[in-house]
Design a protein around this motif. Structure first.
Motif, mmCIF file in Angstrom:
data_model
loop_
_atom_site.group_PDB
_atom_site.id
_atom_site.type_symbol
_atom_site.label_atom_id
_atom_site.label_comp_id
_atom_site.label_asym_id
_atom_site.label_seq_id
_atom_site.Cartn_x
_atom_site.Cartn_y
_atom_site.Cartn_z
ATOM 1 N N PHE A 93 46.318 28.574 38.488
ATOM 2 C CA PHE A 93 45.293 27.529 38.479
ATOM 3 C C PHE A 93 44.759 27.268 39.888
ATOM 4 N N LEU A 94 45.642 27.325 40.887
ATOM 5 C CA LEU A 94 45.217 27.091 42.269
ATOM 6 C C LEU A 94 44.198 28.140 42.725
ATOM 7 N N PHE A 95 44.464 29.417 42.421
ATOM 8 C CA PHE A 95 43.531 30.472 42.809
ATOM 9 C C PHE A 95 42.219 30.353 42.037
ATOM 10 N N ALA A 96 42.299 29.992 40.779
ATOM 11 C CA ALA A 96 41.079 29.848 39.982
ATOM 12 C C ALA A 96 40.183 28.753 40.556
ATOM 13 N N TYR A 97 40.762 27.621 40.908
ATOM 14 C CA TYR A 97 39.970 26.536 41.498
ATOM 15 C C TYR A 97 39.446 26.926 42.875
ATOM 16 N N ALA A 98 40.275 27.621 43.665
ATOM 17 C CA ALA A 98 39.859 28.026 45.011
ATOM 18 C C ALA A 98 38.621 28.912 44.958
ATOM 19 N N GLU A 99 38.597 29.849 44.021
ATOM 20 C CA GLU A 99 37.496 30.815 43.975
ATOM 21 C C GLU A 99 36.227 30.269 43.326
ATOM 22 N N THR A 100 36.254 28.998 42.947
ATOM 23 C CA THR A 100 34.986 28.370 42.548
ATOM 24 C C THR A 100 34.155 28.026 43.774
ATOM 25 N N GLU A 101 34.802 28.031 44.967
ATOM 26 C CA GLU A 101 34.099 27.629 46.183
ATOM 27 C C GLU A 101 34.175 28.645 47.318
ATOM 28 N N ILE A 102 35.210 29.494 47.334
ATOM 29 C CA ILE A 102 35.321 30.467 48.429
ATOM 30 C C ILE A 102 35.288 31.887 47.864
ATOM 31 N N ASP A 103 34.939 32.849 48.709
ATOM 32 C CA ASP A 103 34.843 34.244 48.273
ATOM 33 C C ASP A 103 36.212 34.814 47.936
ATOM 34 N N SER A 104 36.220 35.800 47.038
ATOM 35 C CA SER A 104 37.467 36.443 46.629
ATOM 36 C C SER A 104 38.143 37.153 47.801
ATOM 37 N N SER A 105 37.350 37.714 48.717
ATOM 38 C CA SER A 105 37.929 38.418 49.869
ATOM 39 C C SER A 105 38.666 37.446 50.790
ATOM 40 N N ILE A 106 38.147 36.238 50.959
ATOM 41 C CA ILE A 106 38.796 35.227 51.799
ATOM 42 C C ILE A 106 40.105 34.773 51.155
ATOM 43 N N ALA A 107 40.094 34.614 49.846
ATOM 44 C CA ALA A 107 41.314 34.228 49.134
ATOM 45 C C ALA A 107 42.405 35.284 49.337
ATOM 46 N N SER A 108 42.017 36.559 49.293
ATOM 47 C CA SER A 108 42.999 37.632 49.453
ATOM 48 C C SER A 108 43.588 37.641 50.861
ATOM 49 N N ILE A 109 42.771 37.298 51.858
ATOM 50 C CA ILE A 109 43.265 37.260 53.245
ATOM 51 C C ILE A 109 44.229 36.095 53.441
#
Length: 300
Positions: A81-97
């Motif tokens: 759920f945390l990653f799903a909410y995060a990627e509503t606002e930030i790019d997937s590449s930033i989440a992976s970093i």
């Protein structure tokens, strides 16, 4: 095959699978809300794992179930759920970093909770990793003013959860098979996930909409491969190596994540690159202990 060889094979497979997970989450969010995505991901994964390993549940002892439950909460339930909410606002590449912070948190929790000693290099590694994460969040927000980088905090919390899970598997569930841990995790998560799914409005989705259908396909692939199969591989990797090495999969995840992000038109600047390199330098310093500092480690 010897464990020393197996662990590198598992590490490579996991980096490819989990590095691709972020773009699948992004695509899944086109037709689903974060709550729907997370609950469906857990539900699909549970069905798959029950099909291939339901009998393994009976190998888990009564004393091990509380740790299985805590592993489920930290290793999957909260992060999806945390990653799903995060990627509503930030790019997937930033989440992976940002997920590269996991080994740093793993070492920190290993010391604080399980009293595993660490070295000066590892302290420096943690500080560098946190500095790189701060650069990525603060400067990245300036580069992408339309994105709310406060949501990057969700990824940081998820990384902390993953670190806790790795330490639990190694210290408390070493005698449980990797499949049993995964199936046990999801046998516990499925009930709350179904409640979330029930109240997420999933019944109101337009299943004739191609966007919704494609999102469901993306999440189906993510659930089976990126969650179900990957969880079994990761649990096994922790057991045949150690928590810090196993979470070092985050060395390679950003490479795969950035590749998919660039293909999808995401913006990646030298500021992002600098933050990523600082994080990975920190991860490298933390992992050096496992190779050459075992005899020289000193407690702090």
């Amino acid at each position: 095959m010897e464990n020393d060889k197996k662990k590198w094979i598992y590490l490579l497979i996991l980096s490819l699978v989990w590095g691709s997970s972020y773009i699948l989450i992004k695509k899944g969010l086109l037709g689903l809300t974060p709550l729907q995505l997370g609950a469906l991901r857990i539900t699909f994964s549970t069905i798959f794992l029950f099909i291939i390993g339901f009998k393994s549940l009976f190998t888990i002892t009564k004393a091990q179930w509380p740790w299985i439950a805590l592993s489920a909460l930290l290793g999957t339930f909260l992060p999806v759920f945390l990653f799903a909410y995060a990627e509503t606002e930030i790019d997937s590449s930033i989440a992976s970093i940002l997920n590269s912070l996991v080994p740093l948190f793993t070492m920190f929790l290993g010391y604080v909770i399980f009293k595993i000693p660490f070295t000066g290099n590892q302290v420096l590694g943690v500080l560098l990793g946190l500095a790189g994460g701060a650069i990525l969040i603060l400067k990245g927000a300036a580069v992408n003013p339309t994105q709310n980088y406060l949501f990057a905090g969700f990824v940081v919390v998820a990384a902390f959860c993953y670190a806790g899970n790795a330490n639990i598997i190694k210290s408390k569930l070493q005698e449980v098979s990797s499949k049993a841990i995964a199936v046990g995790n999801f046998s516990i998560m499925i009930i709350p996930a179904l409640f979330v799914l029930l109240y997420s409005g999933v019944g109101e989705l337009d299943y004739t909409d191609t966007v919704v259908v494609e999102s469901l396909i993306y999440i189906g692939v993510l659930a089976v491969v990126g969650t179900g199969i990957a969880k079994i591989l990761f649990n096994k990797l922790v057991q045949i190596s150690n928590p810090v090495f196993s979470t070092s999969v985050t060395y390679l995840i950003p490479v795969v994540g950035i590749f998919w992000g660039l293909l999808d038109g995401e913006l990646f600047t030298y500021i992002h690159f600098m933050g990523a390199m600082i994080i990975l330098l920190g991860v490298y310093l933390v992992n050096r202990k496992q190779k050459k500092d075992q005899r020289l480690s000193r407690s702090f």
